[in-house]
Design a protein around this motif. Sequence first.
Motif, mmCIF file in Angstrom:
data_model
loop_
_atom_site.group_PDB
_atom_site.id
_atom_site.type_symbol
_atom_site.label_atom_id
_atom_site.label_comp_id
_atom_site.label_asym_id
_atom_site.label_seq_id
_atom_site.Cartn_x
_atom_site.Cartn_y
_atom_site.Cartn_z
ATOM 1 N N ALA A 38 0.867 -1.190 0.000
ATOM 2 C CA ALA A 38 0.000 0.000 0.000
ATOM 3 C C ALA A 38 0.899 1.232 0.000
ATOM 4 O O ALA A 38 0.655 2.201 0.721
ATOM 5 C CB ALA A 38 -0.914 -0.012 1.225
ATOM 6 N N ALA A 39 1.937 1.163 -0.837
ATOM 7 C CA ALA A 39 2.992 2.184 -0.789
ATOM 8 C C ALA A 39 2.710 3.371 -1.704
ATOM 9 O O ALA A 39 3.641 4.096 -2.082
ATOM 10 C CB ALA A 39 4.346 1.555 -1.120
ATOM 11 N N GLY A 40 1.445 3.595 -2.061
ATOM 12 C CA GLY A 40 1.101 4.783 -2.853
ATOM 13 C C GLY A 40 1.924 4.858 -4.130
ATOM 14 O O GLY A 40 2.057 3.869 -4.868
ATOM 15 N N PHE A 88 -14.690 22.967 -6.856
ATOM 16 C CA PHE A 88 -14.678 24.092 -5.928
ATOM 17 C C PHE A 88 -15.256 23.606 -4.608
ATOM 18 O O PHE A 88 -16.310 22.976 -4.597
ATOM 19 C CB PHE A 88 -15.585 25.237 -6.420
ATOM 20 C CG PHE A 88 -15.303 25.719 -7.813
ATOM 21 C CD1 PHE A 88 -15.696 24.970 -8.918
ATOM 22 C CD2 PHE A 88 -14.673 26.937 -8.031
ATOM 23 C CE1 PHE A 88 -15.461 25.414 -10.215
ATOM 24 C CE2 PHE A 88 -14.424 27.391 -9.323
ATOM 25 C CZ PHE A 88 -14.817 26.618 -10.416
ATOM 26 N N LYS A 89 -14.567 23.898 -3.520
ATOM 27 C CA LYS A 89 -15.199 23.596 -2.227
ATOM 28 C C LYS A 89 -14.838 24.650 -1.199
ATOM 29 O O LYS A 89 -13.731 25.210 -1.228
ATOM 30 C CB LYS A 89 -14.867 22.176 -1.748
ATOM 31 C CG LYS A 89 -13.415 21.810 -1.686
ATOM 32 C CD LYS A 89 -13.293 20.310 -1.350
ATOM 33 C CE LYS A 89 -11.840 19.874 -1.337
ATOM 34 N NZ LYS A 89 -11.663 18.442 -1.189
ATOM 35 N N GLU A 90 -15.789 24.876 -0.307
ATOM 36 C CA GLU A 90 -15.567 25.841 0.773
ATOM 37 C C GLU A 90 -14.615 25.208 1.780
ATOM 38 O O GLU A 90 -14.720 24.026 2.104
ATOM 39 C CB GLU A 90 -16.924 26.166 1.425
ATOM 40 C CG GLU A 90 -16.877 27.282 2.425
ATOM 41 C CD GLU A 90 -16.659 26.795 3.848
ATOM 42 O OE1 GLU A 90 -16.222 27.611 4.678
ATOM 43 O OE2 GLU A 90 -16.908 25.611 4.141
ATOM 44 N N ILE A 183 -8.771 9.672 -5.546
ATOM 45 C CA ILE A 183 -9.949 9.472 -4.688
ATOM 46 C C ILE A 183 -9.598 8.506 -3.552
ATOM 47 O O ILE A 183 -10.458 7.790 -3.029
ATOM 48 C CB ILE A 183 -11.197 8.994 -5.464
ATOM 49 C CG1 ILE A 183 -10.869 7.794 -6.369
ATOM 50 C CG2 ILE A 183 -11.817 10.133 -6.261
ATOM 51 C CD1 ILE A 183 -12.113 7.094 -6.881
ATOM 52 N N GLY A 184 -8.341 8.519 -3.165
ATOM 53 C CA GLY A 184 -7.883 7.568 -2.152
ATOM 54 C C GLY A 184 -8.426 7.846 -0.769
ATOM 55 O O GLY A 184 -8.577 6.921 0.030
ATOM 56 N N ILE A 185 -8.720 9.110 -0.474
ATOM 57 C CA ILE A 185 -9.237 9.408 0.870
ATOM 58 C C ILE A 185 -10.684 8.917 0.950
ATOM 59 O O ILE A 185 -11.047 8.170 1.861
ATOM 60 C CB ILE A 185 -9.126 10.915 1.174
ATOM 61 C CG1 ILE A 185 -7.643 11.343 1.144
ATOM 62 C CG2 ILE A 185 -9.752 11.228 2.531
ATOM 63 C CD1 ILE A 185 -7.428 12.841 1.183
ATOM 64 N N GLN A 186 -11.476 9.290 -0.038
ATOM 65 C CA GLN A 186 -12.882 8.880 0.021
ATOM 66 C C GLN A 186 -13.051 7.376 -0.183
ATOM 67 O O GLN A 186 -14.039 6.796 0.251
ATOM 68 C CB GLN A 186 -13.726 9.662 -0.992
ATOM 69 C CG GLN A 186 -13.454 9.308 -2.439
ATOM 70 C CD GLN A 186 -14.130 10.283 -3.396
ATOM 71 O OE1 GLN A 186 -13.859 11.478 -3.357
ATOM 72 N NE2 GLN A 186 -14.988 9.793 -4.241
HETATM 73 C C1 LIG Z 1 -3.255 17.685 -3.948
HETATM 74 C C2 LIG Z 1 -4.066 16.460 -3.702
HETATM 75 C C3 LIG Z 1 -5.400 16.549 -3.351
HETATM 76 C C4 LIG Z 1 -6.153 15.410 -3.118
HETATM 77 N N1 LIG Z 1 -7.480 15.521 -2.754
HETATM 78 C C5 LIG Z 1 -8.209 14.416 -2.496
HETATM 79 C C6 LIG Z 1 -9.571 14.498 -2.093
HETATM 80 O O1 LIG Z 1 -10.121 15.583 -1.958
HETATM 81 N N2 LIG Z 1 -10.261 13.343 -1.864
HETATM 82 C C7 LIG Z 1 -9.685 12.127 -2.007
HETATM 83 O O2 LIG Z 1 -10.339 11.115 -1.797
HETATM 84 N N3 LIG Z 1 -8.391 12.020 -2.380
HETATM 85 C C8 LIG Z 1 -7.638 13.126 -2.624
HETATM 86 N N4 LIG Z 1 -6.331 13.006 -3.022
HETATM 87 C C9 LIG Z 1 -5.779 11.677 -3.240
HETATM 88 C C10 LIG Z 1 -5.360 10.976 -1.974
HETATM 89 O O3 LIG Z 1 -4.532 11.812 -1.216
HETATM 90 C C11 LIG Z 1 -4.626 9.690 -2.376
HETATM 91 O O4 LIG Z 1 -5.419 8.940 -3.273
HETATM 92 C C12 LIG Z 1 -4.338 8.850 -1.173
HETATM 93 O O5 LIG Z 1 -3.547 9.547 -0.247
HETATM 94 C C13 LIG Z 1 -3.613 7.592 -1.581
HETATM 95 O O6 LIG Z 1 -3.439 6.815 -0.439
HETATM 96 P P1 LIG Z 1 -2.362 5.682 -0.387
HETATM 97 O O7 LIG Z 1 -2.406 5.135 1.008
HETATM 98 O O8 LIG Z 1 -2.534 4.752 -1.541
HETATM 99 O O9 LIG Z 1 -0.959 6.403 -0.669
HETATM 100 P P2 LIG Z 1 -0.197 7.475 0.213
HETATM 101 O O10 LIG Z 1 -1.163 8.376 0.922
HETATM 102 O O11 LIG Z 1 0.820 8.092 -0.681
HETATM 103 O O12 LIG Z 1 0.517 6.590 1.311
HETATM 104 C C14 LIG Z 1 1.562 5.723 0.978
HETATM 105 C C15 LIG Z 1 2.488 5.697 2.169
HETATM 106 O O13 LIG Z 1 3.431 4.642 1.983
HETATM 107 C C16 LIG Z 1 4.679 5.096 2.461
HETATM 108 N N5 LIG Z 1 5.719 4.292 1.817
HETATM 109 C C17 LIG Z 1 6.055 4.249 0.504
HETATM 110 N N6 LIG Z 1 7.052 3.386 0.294
HETATM 111 C C18 LIG Z 1 7.356 2.860 1.496
HETATM 112 C C19 LIG Z 1 8.320 1.911 1.929
HETATM 113 N N7 LIG Z 1 9.147 1.319 1.058
HETATM 114 N N8 LIG Z 1 8.375 1.612 3.247
HETATM 115 C C20 LIG Z 1 7.532 2.196 4.143
HETATM 116 N N9 LIG Z 1 6.589 3.102 3.786
HETATM 117 C C21 LIG Z 1 6.516 3.435 2.474
HETATM 118 C C22 LIG Z 1 4.740 6.569 2.054
HETATM 119 O O14 LIG Z 1 5.677 7.249 2.841
HETATM 120 C C23 LIG Z 1 3.297 6.994 2.333
HETATM 121 O O15 LIG Z 1 3.157 7.444 3.650
HETATM 122 C C24 LIG Z 1 -5.562 14.148 -3.249
HETATM 123 C C25 LIG Z 1 -4.211 14.055 -3.614
HETATM 124 C C26 LIG Z 1 -3.474 15.193 -3.837
HETATM 125 C C27 LIG Z 1 -2.019 15.053 -4.208
#
Ligand SMILES: Cc1cc2nc3c(=O)[nH]c(=O)nc-3n(C[C@H](O)[C@H](O)[C@H](O)COP(=O)(O)OP(=O)(O)OC[C@H]3O[C@@H](n4cnc5c(N)ncnc54)[C@H](O)[C@@H]3O)c2cc1C
Length: 424
Positions: A38-40, A88-90, A183-186
């Motif tokens: 789940a390393a984004g 747009f959001k407040e 949309i990872g948060i929602q």
């Molecule tokens: C500007 C912006 C606005 C956004 N707005 C919204 C919104 O309004 N609504 C919404 O739903 N989504 C929004 N998103 C998207 C949302 O933030 C992401 O989809 C979500 O954070 C993805 O979650 P994740 O856990 O997959 O990845 P991440 O949040 O990136 O988490 C991955 C984690 O893994 C860690 N990691 C990576 N590799 C390793 C490793 N080898 N060892 C240990 N740890 C590691 C990283 O440090 C990180 O903390 C937005 C994104 C951005 C950039």
Amino acid sequence: GARIFENVAVTQILVEQGRASGVRTTHGDMRAEFVVNAAGMWAHGLGAAAGTTVPLHAAEHFYIVTEAIPGLPKHLPVLRDGDACSYFKEDAGKLLVGWFEPVAKPWGMMGIPESFSFDQLPDDLEHIEPLLEAAIHRVPALGQAGIQLFFNGPESFTPDDRYLLGETPEVRNLFVAAGFNSIGIQSAGGAGKVLADWIVDGHPPMDLWDVDIRRAMPFQRNRTYLKDRTVEALGLLYAMHWPFRQPETARGVRRSALHDRLKASGACFGEVAGWERPNWYAPKGVAAEYRYSFGRQNWFEHSAAEHRAVRNNVGLFDQSSFGKYTVEGGDAEIVLNRVCANDVSVPVGQIVYTQWLNARGCIEADLTVTREAEERFLVVTAAATQTRDLAWLRRHMPQDARAVAVDVTSAYAVLGIMGPKSRD
Ligand SMILES: Cc1cc2nc3c(=O)[nH]c(=O)nc-3n(C[C@H](O)[C@H](O)[C@H](O)COP(=O)(O)OP(=O)(O)OC[C@H]3O[C@@H](n4cnc5c(N)ncnc54)[C@H](O)[C@@H]3O)c2cc1C
């Protein structure tokens, strides 16, 4: 019973005999029965090092926050303007405006720096200026408000804008939850719930094929492909979701041996699993291009003519995109009879149409098995399930079986002759 270790980097996913067995970290090894990648944005590289395909690429995502706007009502609904690619959001008396623009800026082509976490990228005013103008057109109050924050942060995008969930086809007990396309948060609550069920029960709790990691093809690990597609993928979130809409970037990855002849015949190609496939044929004088609509689209009559020709006469279909595996060895028949719902103990040269069923009696695959020789069979399945079905087959072969399954998809073409006159 969960424990969270912060500021510990996973340097390697440990794999033993095709099964995840833990992680190597900067604080030593941890054994685990199951591992979730789940390393984004880093999931692509971490997954690739363990031999798995996690097709995602980062792109810059821009938003601004205004100064406080006097009189801005609290709890305004979120507004989306598809034409202006903006939302747009407040936000605490201010307006937050962000964009999913049609030509995005992929980022991190050479890998994401390990130190980059919850960080921000440089502004690009030139890039957002036309977007901001369109946003002001929709919400004129924005024109008067000062801008407090220009934000540019990266997020990962997948080639089809759908996230990547489930057990990897390459490594057992290694799961993925990544590629959340902004949309990872929602999505987090639901994605976490179904993934937990998937791990505990050994199968997804509902039909999740849309987001299943097993739809990923090995070629999609290619960074150039991912970068090219990401230019378009980000904007497609807000673009019109036309029926039959085809991607325009990173095309032509997989072509059949007959591609040039299909094109010369007027084919308008669509993409499935990276394959270019003729979706319909334009007659002479008509451009082989989609004109999208929610009504009847421009191809309807041409497709109908093709349909009638095959219904009444005969047609030749290039089906080379089908997934194909040979299953060979002294136990090939036994192995296939164990996996297939139908009986494959047939004479050489005969084709058997069959499903592969799971323990719950549900269909996992729908395909044909052709006996090519006493100890050799050819499995032909859908293009989109090439990875999934091969993984299913290999996982259900007893370890001591004298049989081997080899993916020969790109080695063979498939031609189908269909219609009432096909035997003439
Ligand atoms: C500007 C912006 C606005 C956004 N707005 C919204 C919104 O309004 N609504 C919404 O739903 N989504 C929004 N998103 C998207 C949302 O933030 C992401 O989809 C979500 O954070 C993805 O979650 P994740 O856990 O997959 O990845 P991440 O949040 O990136 O988490 C991955 C984690 O893994 C860690 N990691 C990576 N590799 C390793 C490793 N080898 N060892 C240990 N740890 C590691 C990283 O440090 C990180 O903390 C937005 C994104 C951005 C950039």
